[in-house]
Design a protein around this motif. Structure first.
Motif, PDB file in Angstrom:
ATOM      1  N   HIS A   1       0.726  -1.237   0.136  1.00  0.00           N
ATOM      2  CA  HIS A   1      -0.055   0.169  -0.055  1.00  0.00           C
ATOM      3  C   HIS A   1       0.732   1.370   0.019  1.00  0.00           C
ATOM      4  N   TYR A   2       0.575   2.124  -0.708  1.00  0.00           N
ATOM      5  CA  TYR A   2       1.430   3.557  -0.853  1.00  0.00           C
ATOM      6  C   TYR A   2       0.442   4.562  -0.546  1.00  0.00           C
ATOM      7  N   ALA A   3       0.887   5.717   0.037  1.00  0.00           N
ATOM      8  CA  ALA A   3       0.247   6.962   0.030  1.00  0.00           C
ATOM      9  C   ALA A   3       0.325   7.423  -1.433  1.00  0.00           C
ATOM     10  N   ASP A   4      -0.518   8.362  -1.736  1.00  0.00           N
ATOM     11  CA  ASP A   4      -0.851   8.898  -3.331  1.00  0.00           C
ATOM     12  C   ASP A   4       0.286   9.741  -3.470  1.00  0.00           C
ATOM     13  N   SER A   5       1.133  10.357  -2.659  1.00  0.00           N
ATOM     14  CA  SER A   5       2.228  11.116  -2.669  1.00  0.00           C
ATOM     15  C   SER A   5       3.446  10.499  -3.358  1.00  0.00           C
ATOM     16  N   VAL A   6       3.364   9.145  -3.085  1.00  0.00           N
ATOM     17  CA  VAL A   6       4.599   8.606  -3.200  1.00  0.00           C
ATOM     18  C   VAL A   6       4.461   7.284  -4.498  1.00  0.00           C
ATOM     19  N   LYS A   7       3.179   7.266  -4.985  1.00  0.00           N
ATOM     20  CA  LYS A   7       2.710   6.042  -5.613  1.00  0.00           C
ATOM     21  C   LYS A   7       3.814   6.381  -7.067  1.00  0.00           C
ATOM     22  N   GLY A   8       4.456   5.271  -7.383  1.00  0.00           N
ATOM     23  CA  GLY A   8       4.984   5.542  -8.665  1.00  0.00           C
ATOM     24  C   GLY A   8       6.418   5.723  -8.471  1.00  0.00           C
ATOM     25  N   ARG A   9       6.638   6.268  -7.212  1.00  0.00           N
ATOM     26  CA  ARG A   9       8.209   6.398  -6.871  1.00  0.00           C
ATOM     27  C   ARG A   9       8.727   5.595  -5.752  1.00  0.00           C
ATOM     28  N   PHE A  10       7.978   5.216  -5.116  1.00  0.00           N
ATOM     29  CA  PHE A  10       8.534   4.262  -3.761  1.00  0.00           C
ATOM     30  C   PHE A  10       8.140   2.965  -3.796  1.00  0.00           C
ATOM     31  N   THR A  11       8.730   2.179  -3.438  1.00  0.00           N
ATOM     32  CA  THR A  11       8.657   0.564  -3.462  1.00  0.00           C
ATOM     33  C   THR A  11       8.960   0.075  -2.167  1.00  0.00           C
ATOM     34  N   ILE A  12       7.951  -0.660  -1.615  1.00  0.00           N
ATOM     35  CA  ILE A  12       8.316  -1.345  -0.394  1.00  0.00           C
ATOM     36  C   ILE A  12       8.524  -2.816  -0.822  1.00  0.00           C
ATOM     37  N   SER A  13       9.569  -3.461  -0.174  1.00  0.00           N
ATOM     38  CA  SER A  13       9.651  -4.934  -0.065  1.00  0.00           C
ATOM     39  C   SER A  13      10.135  -5.466   1.047  1.00  0.00           C
ATOM     40  N   ARG A  14      10.235  -6.912   1.105  1.00  0.00           N
ATOM     41  CA  ARG A  14      10.641  -7.408   2.332  1.00  0.00           C
ATOM     42  C   ARG A  14      11.454  -8.797   1.986  1.00  0.00           C
ATOM     43  N   ASP A  15      12.261  -9.066   2.973  1.00  0.00           N
ATOM     44  CA  ASP A  15      13.226 -10.146   2.653  1.00  0.00           C
ATOM     45  C   ASP A  15      13.409 -10.992   3.942  1.00  0.00           C
ATOM     46  N   PHE A  16      12.691 -12.269   3.875  1.00  0.00           N
ATOM     47  CA  PHE A  16      12.254 -13.224   4.883  1.00  0.00           C
ATOM     48  C   PHE A  16      13.732 -13.585   5.594  1.00  0.00           C
ATOM     49  N   ALA A  17      14.583 -13.873   4.749  1.00  0.00           N
ATOM     50  CA  ALA A  17      15.863 -14.439   5.207  1.00  0.00           C
ATOM     51  C   ALA A  17      16.643 -13.424   6.116  1.00  0.00           C
ATOM     52  N   SER A  18      16.715 -12.102   5.619  1.00  0.00           N
ATOM     53  CA  SER A  18      17.561 -11.143   6.297  1.00  0.00           C
ATOM     54  C   SER A  18      16.596 -10.470   7.480  1.00  0.00           C
ATOM     55  N   LYS A  19      15.204 -10.812   7.492  1.00  0.00           N
ATOM     56  CA  LYS A  19      14.211 -10.164   8.188  1.00  0.00           C
ATOM     57  C   LYS A  19      14.335  -8.432   8.204  1.00  0.00           C
ATOM     58  N   THR A  20      14.296  -8.044   6.907  1.00  0.00           N
ATOM     59  CA  THR A  20      14.644  -6.594   6.534  1.00  0.00           C
ATOM     60  C   THR A  20      13.345  -6.284   5.620  1.00  0.00           C
ATOM     61  N   VAL A  21      12.862  -5.042   5.865  1.00  0.00           N
ATOM     62  CA  VAL A  21      11.825  -4.658   4.994  1.00  0.00           C
ATOM     63  C   VAL A  21      12.587  -3.317   4.273  1.00  0.00           C
ATOM     64  N   TYR A  22      12.484  -3.155   3.097  1.00  0.00           N
ATOM     65  CA  TYR A  22      13.080  -1.996   2.421  1.00  0.00           C
ATOM     66  C   TYR A  22      12.075  -0.980   1.919  1.00  0.00           C
ATOM     67  N   LEU A  23      12.435   0.188   1.820  1.00  0.00           N
ATOM     68  CA  LEU A  23      11.803   1.295   1.082  1.00  0.00           C
ATOM     69  C   LEU A  23      12.689   1.856   0.078  1.00  0.00           C
ATOM     70  N   GLN A  24      12.298   1.639  -1.236  1.00  0.00           N
ATOM     71  CA  GLN A  24      13.254   2.224  -2.295  1.00  0.00           C
ATOM     72  C   GLN A  24      12.585   3.348  -2.632  1.00  0.00           C
ATOM     73  N   MET A  25      13.287   4.592  -2.640  1.00  0.00           N
ATOM     74  CA  MET A  25      12.687   5.948  -2.866  1.00  0.00           C
ATOM     75  C   MET A  25      13.407   6.320  -4.303  1.00  0.00           C
ATOM     76  N   ASN A  26      12.800   6.504  -5.212  1.00  0.00           N
ATOM     77  CA  ASN A  26      13.207   6.825  -6.538  1.00  0.00           C
ATOM     78  C   ASN A  26      12.681   8.529  -6.747  1.00  0.00           C
ATOM     79  N   ASN A  27      13.344   9.038  -7.633  1.00  0.00           N
ATOM     80  CA  ASN A  27      12.827  10.509  -8.142  1.00  0.00           C
ATOM     81  C   ASN A  27      12.614  11.304  -6.849  1.00  0.00           C
TER      82      ASN A  27
END
Length: 126
Positions: free
Chosen positions: A59-85
């Motif tokens: 889920h994304y706020a309208d202000s970041v849709k198309g620019r931010f991507t959230i993802s997760r990695d179970f092995a490292s128990k880490t959630v990422y927020l890739q922020m572009n532009n």
């Protein structure tokens, strides 16, 4: 003990990218939904993005849709927020947060948050 630790913040020029990381301790990534909030000086804390603990839906706020991507990695128990532009208005302290695995992302707000990280500063400036 539940703990969330953010990293990856910094100073970046408009149009560039940053990736934030949220390492979690004391639980697995299907136990809680994980989200990112941000708070700029003088403003309320606002939800940016959330990933469900149950099915990984995002889920994304309208202000970041198309620019931010959230993802997760179970092995490292880490959630990422890739922020572009990145834009000047994206400057804020970014907080990692945890809430109920199914309902949190559909009601993504401060009162529904159960655990917080300490925050990481993102500054977008030319």
């Amino acid at each position: 003990q539940v703990k969330l630790v953010e990293s990856g913040g910094g100073l970046v020029q408009p149009g560039r990218s940053l990736r934030l990381s949220c390492a979690v301790f004391g639980f697995t990534l299907d136990y809680y939904a994980i989200g990112w909030f941000r708070q700029a000086p003088g403003k309320e804390r606002e939800g940016v993005s959330c990933i469900s603990g149950s099915d990984g839906s995002t889920h994304y706020a309208d202000s970041v849709k198309g620019r931010f991507t959230i993802s997760r990695d179970f092995a490292s128990k880490t959630v990422y927020l890739q922020m572009n532009n990145l834009e000047l208005v994206d400057s804020a302290v970014y907080y990692c947060a945890a809430g109920p695995p199914v309902k949190y992302c559909s009601s993504f707000n401060v009162p529904n948050t159960e655990h917080w990280g300490q925050g990481t500063q993102v500054t977008v400036s030319s």
